[in-house]
Design a protein around this motif. Structure first.
Motif, PDB file in Angstrom:
ATOM      1  N   CYS A 125      49.175  25.979 -50.604  1.00  0.00           N
ATOM      2  CA  CYS A 125      48.020  24.987 -51.349  1.00  0.00           C
ATOM      3  C   CYS A 125      47.215  24.222 -50.590  1.00  0.00           C
ATOM      4  CB  CYS A 125      48.798  23.107 -51.158  1.00  0.00           C
ATOM      5  SG  CYS A 125      50.330  22.835 -52.253  1.00  0.00           S
ATOM      6  N   SER A 159      44.984  28.201 -51.607  1.00  0.00           N
ATOM      7  CA  SER A 159      45.447  28.100 -52.715  1.00  0.00           C
ATOM      8  C   SER A 159      44.239  27.104 -52.943  1.00  0.00           C
ATOM      9  CB  SER A 159      46.130  27.888 -53.969  1.00  0.00           C
ATOM     10  OG  SER A 159      46.672  26.258 -54.141  1.00  0.00           O
ATOM     11  N   TYR A 211      40.878  25.093 -63.087  1.00  0.00           N
ATOM     12  CA  TYR A 211      42.502  24.775 -61.928  1.00  0.00           C
ATOM     13  C   TYR A 211      43.697  24.319 -62.965  1.00  0.00           C
ATOM     14  CZ  TYR A 211      38.695  23.974 -58.696  1.00  0.00           C
ATOM     15  OH  TYR A 211      37.503  23.580 -58.287  1.00  0.00           O
ATOM     16  N   TYR A 250      46.681  26.638 -62.003  1.00  0.00           N
ATOM     17  CA  TYR A 250      47.960  26.329 -61.338  1.00  0.00           C
ATOM     18  C   TYR A 250      49.106  26.653 -62.532  1.00  0.00           C
ATOM     19  CZ  TYR A 250      45.552  25.225 -57.791  1.00  0.00           C
ATOM     20  OH  TYR A 250      43.856  25.712 -56.345  1.00  0.00           O
ATOM     21  N   THR A 251      48.612  25.899 -63.471  1.00  0.00           N
ATOM     22  CA  THR A 251      49.858  25.986 -64.363  1.00  0.00           C
ATOM     23  C   THR A 251      50.690  27.198 -65.290  1.00  0.00           C
ATOM     24  OG1 THR A 251      48.531  24.219 -65.792  1.00  0.00           O
ATOM     25  CG2 THR A 251      50.602  25.211 -66.783  1.00  0.00           C
ATOM     26  N   GLY A 274      51.779  28.861 -61.403  1.00  0.00           N
ATOM     27  CA  GLY A 274      53.218  27.897 -60.720  1.00  0.00           C
ATOM     28  C   GLY A 274      53.805  28.601 -62.124  1.00  0.00           C
ATOM     29  N   HIS A 323      52.922  21.849 -61.507  1.00  0.00           N
ATOM     30  CA  HIS A 323      51.454  22.472 -61.349  1.00  0.00           C
ATOM     31  C   HIS A 323      50.338  21.705 -62.222  1.00  0.00           C
ATOM     32  CE1 HIS A 323      53.903  24.262 -58.326  1.00  0.00           C
ATOM     33  NE2 HIS A 323      53.320  24.898 -58.036  1.00  0.00           N
ATOM     34  N   TYR A 333      49.035  19.156 -61.044  1.00  0.00           N
ATOM     35  CA  TYR A 333      48.242  19.662 -59.584  1.00  0.00           C
ATOM     36  C   TYR A 333      47.398  20.246 -59.807  1.00  0.00           C
ATOM     37  CZ  TYR A 333      47.669  22.454 -55.047  1.00  0.00           C
ATOM     38  OH  TYR A 333      47.557  22.977 -54.460  1.00  0.00           O
ATOM     39  N   GLY A 334      47.134  20.796 -60.991  1.00  0.00           N
ATOM     40  CA  GLY A 334      45.511  21.570 -61.261  1.00  0.00           C
ATOM     41  C   GLY A 334      44.551  20.182 -61.764  1.00  0.00           C
TER      42      GLY A 334
END
Length: 140
Positions: A65, A68, A88, A92-93, A96, A125, A128-129
């Protein structure tokens, strides 16, 4: 620059906790094991020999994490995109979603062909992004 790297590291830790929470809640409510993949590194030579596995699973997750977030931030800065949400979320999508299939190299769940786990993993993800983008905009 050191202050910025520390902030980005903190963002990586907080976003990593959010990712864990989303996947843990999905596992709690559905029983799906996508959460387990966060801490799985048994397919990485040398690292897969580290003990205790649970501790190094957490270390692996949070270092991934942190690195990245730092790496993507500085890559996006080259195009003045570091304060935009969409790069982002997109990276990340898609990243991930693609990395999910590393589970094919492991005997641990989830299975590489578990479509529901892949959807949960990819969705988490994306969150997360979004969390990373939000914190970058607010703190940097």
């Amino acid at each position: 620059m050191l202050k910025q790297i520390l902030k980005l590291s903190f963002i990586g830790i907080i976003a990593g906790l959010i990712l864990m929470l989303v996947l843990k809640l999905l596992m709690f409510f559905t029983g799906n094991t996508a959460y387990n993949l966060l801490f799985n590194f048994d397919y990485v030579p040398v690292l897969n020999e580290l003990k205790p596995v649970w501790l190094f699973g957490y270390v692996f997750h949070f270092l991934t994490c942190i690195f990245s977030v730092i790496g993507l931030y500085y890559i996006l800065r080259n195009w003045n995109l570091e304060k935009k949400d969409w790069p982002y979320i997109l990276v990340y999508t898609l990243g991930g979603g693609a990395l999910f299939f590393l589970t094919a190299l492991s005997d641990q769940p989830p299975a590489y062909n578990d479509i529901v786990a892949w959807v949960f993993w990819t969705f988490a993800h994306a969150i997360y992004g979004d969390a990373v983008a939000f914190m970058v905009r607010k703190w940097l």
